[in-house]
Write a protein that holds these residues in place. Structure first.
Motif, PDB file in Angstrom:
ATOM      1  N   VAL A   1       0.848  -1.200   0.000  1.00  0.00           N
ATOM      2  CA  VAL A   1       0.000   0.000   0.000  1.00  0.00           C
ATOM      3  C   VAL A   1       0.881   1.248   0.000  1.00  0.00           C
ATOM      4  O   VAL A   1       0.639   2.192  -0.750  1.00  0.00           O
ATOM      5  CB  VAL A   1      -0.979  -0.004   1.196  1.00  0.00           C
ATOM      6  N   THR A   2       1.929   1.247   0.817  1.00  0.00           N
ATOM      7  CA  THR A   2       2.865   2.379   0.860  1.00  0.00           C
ATOM      8  C   THR A   2       3.515   2.591  -0.498  1.00  0.00           C
ATOM      9  O   THR A   2       3.612   3.724  -0.981  1.00  0.00           O
ATOM     10  CB  THR A   2       3.942   2.155   1.946  1.00  0.00           C
ATOM     11  N   ASN A   3       3.948   1.511  -1.131  1.00  0.00           N
ATOM     12  CA  ASN A   3       4.558   1.620  -2.464  1.00  0.00           C
ATOM     13  C   ASN A   3       3.561   2.125  -3.498  1.00  0.00           C
ATOM     14  O   ASN A   3       3.913   2.910  -4.380  1.00  0.00           O
ATOM     15  CB  ASN A   3       5.145   0.277  -2.897  1.00  0.00           C
ATOM     16  N   PHE A   4       2.305   1.696  -3.390  1.00  0.00           N
ATOM     17  CA  PHE A   4       1.258   2.191  -4.279  1.00  0.00           C
ATOM     18  C   PHE A   4       1.147   3.711  -4.155  1.00  0.00           C
ATOM     19  O   PHE A   4       1.088   4.432  -5.158  1.00  0.00           O
ATOM     20  CB  PHE A   4      -0.081   1.531  -3.917  1.00  0.00           C
ATOM     21  N   LEU A   5       1.113   4.201  -2.918  1.00  0.00           N
ATOM     22  CA  LEU A   5       0.993   5.646  -2.694  1.00  0.00           C
ATOM     23  C   LEU A   5       2.199   6.386  -3.256  1.00  0.00           C
ATOM     24  O   LEU A   5       2.058   7.427  -3.898  1.00  0.00           O
ATOM     25  CB  LEU A   5       0.816   5.945  -1.208  1.00  0.00           C
ATOM     26  N   ARG A   6       3.394   5.860  -3.043  1.00  0.00           N
ATOM     27  CA  ARG A   6       4.614   6.505  -3.570  1.00  0.00           C
ATOM     28  C   ARG A   6       4.610   6.555  -5.087  1.00  0.00           C
ATOM     29  O   ARG A   6       4.968   7.560  -5.687  1.00  0.00           O
ATOM     30  CB  ARG A   6       5.857   5.722  -3.113  1.00  0.00           C
TER      31      ARG A   6
ATOM     32  N   ALA B   1       0.192  11.633   1.453  1.00  0.00           N
ATOM     33  CA  ALA B   1      -0.761  10.552   1.669  1.00  0.00           C
ATOM     34  C   ALA B   1      -0.119   9.547   2.611  1.00  0.00           C
ATOM     35  O   ALA B   1       1.047   9.195   2.435  1.00  0.00           O
ATOM     36  CB  ALA B   1      -1.122   9.887   0.343  1.00  0.00           C
ATOM     37  N   ALA B   2      -0.863   9.107   3.615  1.00  0.00           N
ATOM     38  CA  ALA B   2      -0.340   8.163   4.591  1.00  0.00           C
ATOM     39  C   ALA B   2      -1.425   7.178   5.000  1.00  0.00           C
ATOM     40  O   ALA B   2      -2.608   7.512   5.008  1.00  0.00           O
ATOM     41  CB  ALA B   2       0.181   8.905   5.814  1.00  0.00           C
TER      42      ALA B   2
ATOM     43  N   VAL C   1      -8.663  -0.326   4.122  1.00  0.00           N
ATOM     44  CA  VAL C   1      -7.557   0.569   4.424  1.00  0.00           C
ATOM     45  C   VAL C   1      -8.098   1.991   4.471  1.00  0.00           C
ATOM     46  O   VAL C   1      -8.998   2.344   3.714  1.00  0.00           O
ATOM     47  CB  VAL C   1      -6.409   0.440   3.389  1.00  0.00           C
ATOM     48  N   THR C   2      -7.565   2.772   5.404  1.00  0.00           N
ATOM     49  CA  THR C   2      -7.924   4.187   5.492  1.00  0.00           C
ATOM     50  C   THR C   2      -6.676   4.999   5.193  1.00  0.00           C
ATOM     51  O   THR C   2      -5.628   4.793   5.808  1.00  0.00           O
ATOM     52  CB  THR C   2      -8.462   4.551   6.892  1.00  0.00           C
ATOM     53  N   ILE C   3      -6.785   5.892   4.224  1.00  0.00           N
ATOM     54  CA  ILE C   3      -5.687   6.752   3.797  1.00  0.00           C
ATOM     55  C   ILE C   3      -6.024   8.179   4.193  1.00  0.00           C
ATOM     56  O   ILE C   3      -7.144   8.639   3.998  1.00  0.00           O
ATOM     57  CB  ILE C   3      -5.502   6.688   2.255  1.00  0.00           C
TER      58      ILE C   3
ATOM     59  N   ALA D   1      -9.690   8.482  -7.326  1.00  0.00           N
ATOM     60  CA  ALA D   1      -8.637   7.769  -8.043  1.00  0.00           C
ATOM     61  C   ALA D   1      -7.944   6.760  -7.134  1.00  0.00           C
ATOM     62  O   ALA D   1      -7.665   5.636  -7.543  1.00  0.00           O
ATOM     63  CB  ALA D   1      -7.619   8.762  -8.606  1.00  0.00           C
ATOM     64  N   ILE D   2      -7.678   7.149  -5.898  1.00  0.00           N
ATOM     65  CA  ILE D   2      -7.065   6.223  -4.935  1.00  0.00           C
ATOM     66  C   ILE D   2      -7.964   5.011  -4.752  1.00  0.00           C
ATOM     67  O   ILE D   2      -7.513   3.863  -4.821  1.00  0.00           O
ATOM     68  CB  ILE D   2      -6.830   6.915  -3.574  1.00  0.00           C
TER      69      ILE D   2
END
Length: 120
Positions: free
Chosen positions: A16-21, A34-35, A46-48, A66-67
């Protein structure tokens, strides 16, 4: 909790972290962030939290959408994505700031304008 389950949670969190990056360098360039706030492997939720310049940004609802649509496609274990900007609206307009765009007018004419595209 077994070590295997904990390892699976760490792996999922890493993905999930890599997706956000990977997906949000434009957001970072504009001062946003985004965290992960919460991750539940069992329910697939998941809550972002979007922060920085995303809080109060007029296109944050598009960013949130989009997320939500991309993450469930790219990470099979994720079934539901909750994303918030910290403005109290949970990405929607209920209780938070209404999105506004430069040049937008109120009234019926504004409804025909499709608005700006998401920044990614």
């Amino acid at each position: 909790m077994s070590t295997d389950a904990a390892g699976g949670d760490d792996d999922l969190k890493e993905r999930v972290t890599n997706f956000l990056r990977r997906n949000f360098p434009q957001i970072q360039m504009h001062g946003g962030s985004a965290a992960i706030q919460h991750l539940d492997r069992e329910s697939g939720e998941v809550t972002i939290m979007l922060g920085g310049a995303c809080s109060g940004c007029g296109i944050s609802p598009m960013t949130i959408q989009a997320i939500k649509s991309r993450m469930v496609k790219e990470i099979p274990e994720i079934e539901m994505v909750h994303a918030e900007t910290g403005m109290g609206g949970g990405g929607g307009q209920e209780g938070g700031m209404s999105p506004s765009f430069p040049g937008e007018e109120s009234g019926e004419e504004a409804e025909t304008d499709e608005g700006p595209q998401a920044p990614f």
